[in-house]
Write a protein that holds these residues in place. Structure first.
Motif, short mmCIF file in Angstrom:
data_model
loop_
_atom_site.label_atom_id
_atom_site.label_comp_id
_atom_site.label_asym_id
_atom_site.label_seq_id
_atom_site.Cartn_x
_atom_site.Cartn_y
_atom_site.Cartn_z
N ALA A 189 75.23 52.01 -5.77
CA ALA A 189 74.30 51.21 -6.58
C ALA A 189 74.70 51.22 -8.05
CB ALA A 189 72.87 51.71 -6.41
N TYR B 289 71.71 62.73 -5.83
CA TYR B 289 71.66 61.33 -6.22
C TYR B 289 70.23 60.91 -6.56
CZ TYR B 289 72.46 56.31 -6.21
OH TYR B 289 72.54 54.99 -6.59
N ALA B 290 69.28 61.28 -5.69
CA ALA B 290 67.89 60.89 -5.92
C ALA B 290 67.36 61.49 -7.23
CB ALA B 290 67.02 61.34 -4.75
N THR C 23 69.26 60.11 -10.64
CA THR C 23 69.04 58.70 -10.98
C THR C 23 67.57 58.36 -11.19
OG1 THR C 23 68.92 58.06 -8.64
CG2 THR C 23 71.09 57.97 -9.70
N SER C 24 66.70 59.35 -11.08
CA SER C 24 65.26 59.06 -11.15
C SER C 24 64.83 58.49 -12.50
CB SER C 24 64.45 60.33 -10.85
OG SER C 24 64.71 61.33 -11.82
N THR D 127 66.12 53.72 -10.70
CA THR D 127 66.76 53.72 -9.38
C THR D 127 65.94 54.58 -8.43
OG1 THR D 127 68.93 53.44 -10.40
CG2 THR D 127 68.88 54.21 -8.12
N LEU E 232 65.81 56.11 -4.32
CA LEU E 232 66.35 56.29 -2.97
C LEU E 232 65.17 56.22 -2.00
CD1 LEU E 232 68.87 56.98 -1.22
CD2 LEU E 232 68.20 59.38 -1.44
N ASN F 145 68.23 55.18 4.45
CA ASN F 145 68.17 55.56 3.04
C ASN F 145 68.86 54.55 2.12
OD1 ASN F 145 68.36 58.65 4.42
ND2 ASN F 145 66.80 58.32 2.86
N VAL G 198 69.10 52.15 -1.35
CA VAL G 198 68.79 52.37 -2.76
C VAL G 198 68.25 51.08 -3.36
CG1 VAL G 198 69.73 52.99 -5.02
CG2 VAL G 198 70.59 54.13 -2.96
N ARG H 56 67.31 49.35 -7.10
CA ARG H 56 67.53 49.53 -8.54
C ARG H 56 66.95 48.36 -9.32
NH1 ARG H 56 73.40 50.59 -11.60
NH2 ARG H 56 72.50 50.89 -13.69
N TYR I 209 70.57 48.15 -2.29
CA TYR I 209 71.96 48.51 -2.01
C TYR I 209 72.06 49.33 -0.72
CZ TYR I 209 72.64 47.56 -7.04
OH TYR I 209 72.68 46.99 -8.29
N SER J 97 73.94 52.52 1.23
CA SER J 97 74.26 53.86 0.74
C SER J 97 75.06 54.62 1.79
CB SER J 97 72.98 54.62 0.40
OG SER J 97 72.42 55.20 1.57
#
Length: 447
Positions: free
Chosen positions: A10, A131-132, A135-136, A140, A142, A186, A188, A190, A199, A201
């Protein structure tokens, strides 16, 4: 020799490093691998992998204070922190510890200590958690969802585990031309300057579907199992609540919770969201598709689709509204299962086009050649007329609000229905206690 791989999901790039080859543990991330030049100075995190030697005395890899734990389908994540403020995550599969992830407070750097058991499981879960969390604050999210594409748009299906997200996605693939599964567990989402995008993943649950694609978000659908198919728009608090249960994040961390709230609030305001109560059938997929693709079906279209399915031999669960079939079918709470009529008999409950103007679900009270006379069980007077060709379906079962089915052909029920027809002249008095109770309930509600 240090092995380093870069991955872009993403639009966010992260690095994975180890002193050994780990490509075999990240085959699912292959489509997302990118050159180092894509990262520049904007890596969202860097993960270093180490193999941990088993401790003879059972000493844990890292001493930490537990904060919370999550368990789902034999998988467990134990979350906590060290005395130095590092975040710690232990990943279990069954009773086996597979790895321990230790992260800096800002999640920009982390170390994964792999155990001998299921290292691939630990590595992929570590990357998903990192990742989660990292990017929080970047608009973004997940999601725990399935996503299908159609006509260049992505559609998300949300719901608790076991609700049927994957099943509904497969129904779209089967019954709606031009659909493609993008991710089964799961994806993503954004928020970008040019809109909301969904997106693929490297994480897709039990279904291996790792597609590196980006699509404008077409709609989000919260699923719920029901003995009928019904869809409505979600807005405001309802839309926000549907998102909260579907987005991964460390909500007990105030700063992260605030960031997630901003993302969820923006999505609730901007995304087209729906609530689908449904059966796992073709009709559910088509009703959902028509709604989220901005083709809001009219009552006539819904009826036509139900009749088409019945005529093709498919049994359709159809909601009943109003009071015209009381006391045998309670409108607004119960549904009927419609099947293709083979031989219509007096006493059958049928779906028929009457008076050349409307459809009703009423009982057959008389048959004369090709002429059919119907009357609602809850009606005090008045009948409808049609021909046998106008009888489109026969009701075989009543489905209660709890999903329990009751056969319409059950002998005591048919006898009771026959008696009820004979009692038509005194129905008014038989309904009197019910009307009194309903009136009293309304009075107490206003007090």
């Amino acid at each position: 020799m240090l092995n380093t791989r870069f991955y872009k999901v993403a639009g966010h790039v992260f690095a994975v490093k180890a002193e050994f080859a780990f490509d075999g543990m990240l085959e699912n991330a292959g489509p997302f691998e990118c050159p180092e030049s894509d990262a520049g100075s904007s890596l969202i995190f860097e993960l270093n992998i180490e193999n941990r030697e088993a401790s003879a005395d059972g000493t844990p890899a890292v001493e930490f204070v537990e904060e919370t734990r999550q368990e789902d389908e034999g998988q467990r994540i134990v979350c906590g922190h060290t005395g130095a403020g590092e975040s710690v995550y232990e990943f279990y599969l069954g009773s086996s510890l597979t790895g321990t992830l230790v992260c800096t407070p800002d999640y920009s750097s982390a170390k994964l200590l792999l155990e001998d058991s299921f290292p691939k499981f630990a590595l992929n879960n570590s990357l998903m958690v990192l990742y989660a969390l990292s990017t929080s604050k970047m608009g973004t999210a997940l999601f725990h969802a399935a996503v299908v594409s159609h006509s260049g748009m992505g559609y998300l299906f949300l719901g608790k585990s076991g609700t049927g997200k994957s099943t509904h996605a497969r129904l779209w693939l089967k019954y709606i031309d031009g659909c493609e599964l993008i991710n089964d567990d799961n994806p993503v989402v954004r928020i970008r300057e040019d809109g909301i995008w969904v997106y693929g993943s490297p994480w897709s649950g039990k279904t291996p579907c790792y597609k590196n694609v980006a699509l404008p978000l077409g709609g989000i659908v919260l699923l719920s199992q029901a003995p009928y198919n019904k869809i409505r728009r979600l807005e405001g608090v309802e839309a926000y609540a549907a998102l909260v249960i579907s987005i991964s994040g460390k909500r007990w961390d105030r700063a992260m919770a605030d960031s997630l709230h901003q993302t969820e609030n923006a999505l609730a305001k901007s995304a087209r969201m729906y609530y689908l109560e449904c059966l796992p059938d073709e009709a559910a997929a088509k009703i959902c598709f028509d709604a989220v693709a901005a083709k809001t079906p009219t009552d006539a279209q819904i009826m036509a689709e139900a009749i088409r399915l019945v005529q093709s031999g498919v049994c359709v669960t159809f909601p009943v509204n109003g009071r015209s079939m009381l006391p045998f079918v309670e409108g607004g709470r119960e549904s009927v299962v419609l099947a293709k009529p083979q031989k219509v008999k007096v006493g059958d409950v049928v779906l028929a086009f009457v008076e050349g103007s409307r459809y009703v679900v009423h009982r057959v009270i008389a048959l004369e050649g090709e002429s059919v006379t119907l009357m609602g069980d809850g009606n005090l007077a008045g009948v409808e007329h049609c021909t046998l060709n106008d009888v489109k379906a026969i009701a075989t079962h009543v489905v209660g609000a709890n999903g329990r089915r009751r056969s319409m052909d059950f002998l005591p029920r048919r006898c009771a229905a026959k008696l009820w027809v004979w009692l038509c002249p005194v129905r008014k008095w038989l309904f009197l206690p019910r009307r009194v109770c309903a009136k009293l309930r309304r009075m107490f509600k206003t007090v």
